[in-house]
Design an enzyme around this catalytic site. Structure first.
Site, PDB file in Angstrom:
ATOM      1  N   HIS A   1       0.804  -1.214   0.000  1.00  0.00           N
ATOM      2  CA  HIS A   1       0.000   0.000   0.000  1.00  0.00           C
ATOM      3  C   HIS A   1       0.842   1.271   0.000  1.00  0.00           C
ATOM      4  O   HIS A   1       1.893   1.349   0.613  1.00  0.00           O
ATOM      5  CB  HIS A   1      -0.941   0.009   1.209  1.00  0.00           C
ATOM      6  CG  HIS A   1      -0.223  -0.092   2.531  1.00  0.00           C
ATOM      7  ND1 HIS A   1       0.271   1.003   3.196  1.00  0.00           N
ATOM      8  CD2 HIS A   1       0.104  -1.164   3.293  1.00  0.00           C
ATOM      9  CE1 HIS A   1       0.848   0.620   4.317  1.00  0.00           C
ATOM     10  NE2 HIS A   1       0.763  -0.699   4.398  1.00  0.00           N
ATOM     11  N   ASP A   2       0.372   2.241  -0.749  1.00  0.00           N
ATOM     12  CA  ASP A   2       0.925   3.596  -0.771  1.00  0.00           C
ATOM     13  C   ASP A   2       2.322   3.670  -1.384  1.00  0.00           C
ATOM     14  O   ASP A   2       3.006   4.691  -1.236  1.00  0.00           O
ATOM     15  CB  ASP A   2       0.939   4.210   0.637  1.00  0.00           C
ATOM     16  CG  ASP A   2      -0.426   4.192   1.287  1.00  0.00           C
ATOM     17  OD1 ASP A   2      -1.333   4.855   0.762  1.00  0.00           O
ATOM     18  OD2 ASP A   2      -0.600   3.487   2.306  1.00  0.00           O
TER      19      ASP A   2
ATOM     20  N   GLY B   1       5.082  -1.011   2.791  1.00  0.00           N
ATOM     21  CA  GLY B   1       4.253   0.161   2.529  1.00  0.00           C
ATOM     22  C   GLY B   1       5.039   1.451   2.429  1.00  0.00           C
ATOM     23  O   GLY B   1       6.111   1.603   3.002  1.00  0.00           O
TER      24      GLY B   1
END
Length: 255
Positions: free
Chosen positions: A120-121, A138
């Site tokens: 994520h991200d 992340g």
């Protein structure tokens, strides 16, 4: 162009020539651009936008929710993938998190080999190569033309500068500046990515300036602020890019 066994949600937006293989699953918020090919058993879900001419192989999982305990089912987060990417078998790319900006992004012309994970991200640029089973935690930033060796791991919030190179099984716990080759657990600097720079058209003078900047940063016994002062006087745009990367580093650089 869509196999009758595939499950494509009626709200999904696919260009007319997109190919979807047997038993693939495509969710309601997915957009896929022209010329893209989705392999058998691939799952594409979430708020995911995929550009043109991408090849996603069998059993990939694209746009699934992040592996983050803070994520909630109603969070508005997304995944964006550019054009001309190759995403091989069993790759996993997750959407973003609210706390991390809400976006995971993969640029153009990237080559992801089997079992790659992008968490994520993460913000990945263009023209990168991820060898088999390399993984990003992340919030990692990967700039253009970076190569990750097989089984390499990058800690959350780290950054990999443009044209850097990770050797096989490297574990990155701090930022890797542009042009630098790194290796080991934890990763340490091992020189500059000379061959990669030559292949991308860097001149001999460019490579010499970058090599001298590497020596200033890593070999001349200078403190970091002293090394940066020297780099500021070099008058080479590539060296300036390296110095700027070091200055904006949040985790500190490998050294």
């Amino acid at each position: 162009m869509i196999d009758p066994t595939a499950r494509v949600h009626p709200d999904a937006r696919l260009a007319p020539d997109v190919e979807v293989g047997p038993y693939a699953v495509i969710g309601p918020k997915v957009q896929i651009g022209a010329g893209s090919v989705i392999g058998p058993h691939a799952v594409i879900t979430g708020d995911t936008r995929i550009g043109r001419n991408n090849r996603i192989f069998q059993f990939a999982s694209i746009g699934e929710i992040p592996q983050d305990k803070k994520y909630h089912a109603d969070d508005d987060t997304r995944l964006e993938i550019g054009d001309d990417n190759t995403i091989r078998e069993f790759c996993t790319i997750n959407t973003g998190t609210v706390g991390g900006g809400g976006l995971t992004r993969l640029g153009d012309n990237n080559w992801l080999m089997a079992y790659v994970h992008i968490a994520h991200d993460c913000l990945v640029g263009s023209h990168t190569i991820f060898a088999n089973s390399s993984s990003l935690a992340g919030h990692v930033v990967v700039e253009d033309h970076v190569i990750l060796g097989g089984f390499s791991l990058v800690h959350q919030f780290c950054a990999l500068g443009a044209h850097s190179f990770l050797a096989v099984s490297s574990v990155v716990l701090k930022d890797v500046p542009p042009f630098v080759m790194a290796e080991g657990n934890s990763a340490r600097p091992r020189g500059i990515n000379t061959e990669g720079l030559r292949r991308r058209g860097f001149t001999g003078d460019d490579i010499t300036a970058i090599r001298n900047a590497y020596k200033t940063l890593y070999r001349n016994g200078l403190r970091l602020n002293e090394a940066l002062a020297v780099l500021d006087g070099e008058g080479c745009s590539h060296v300036a890019d390296m110095a700027a990367f070091v200055r904006r580093s949040q985790r500190g650089i490998i050294r």
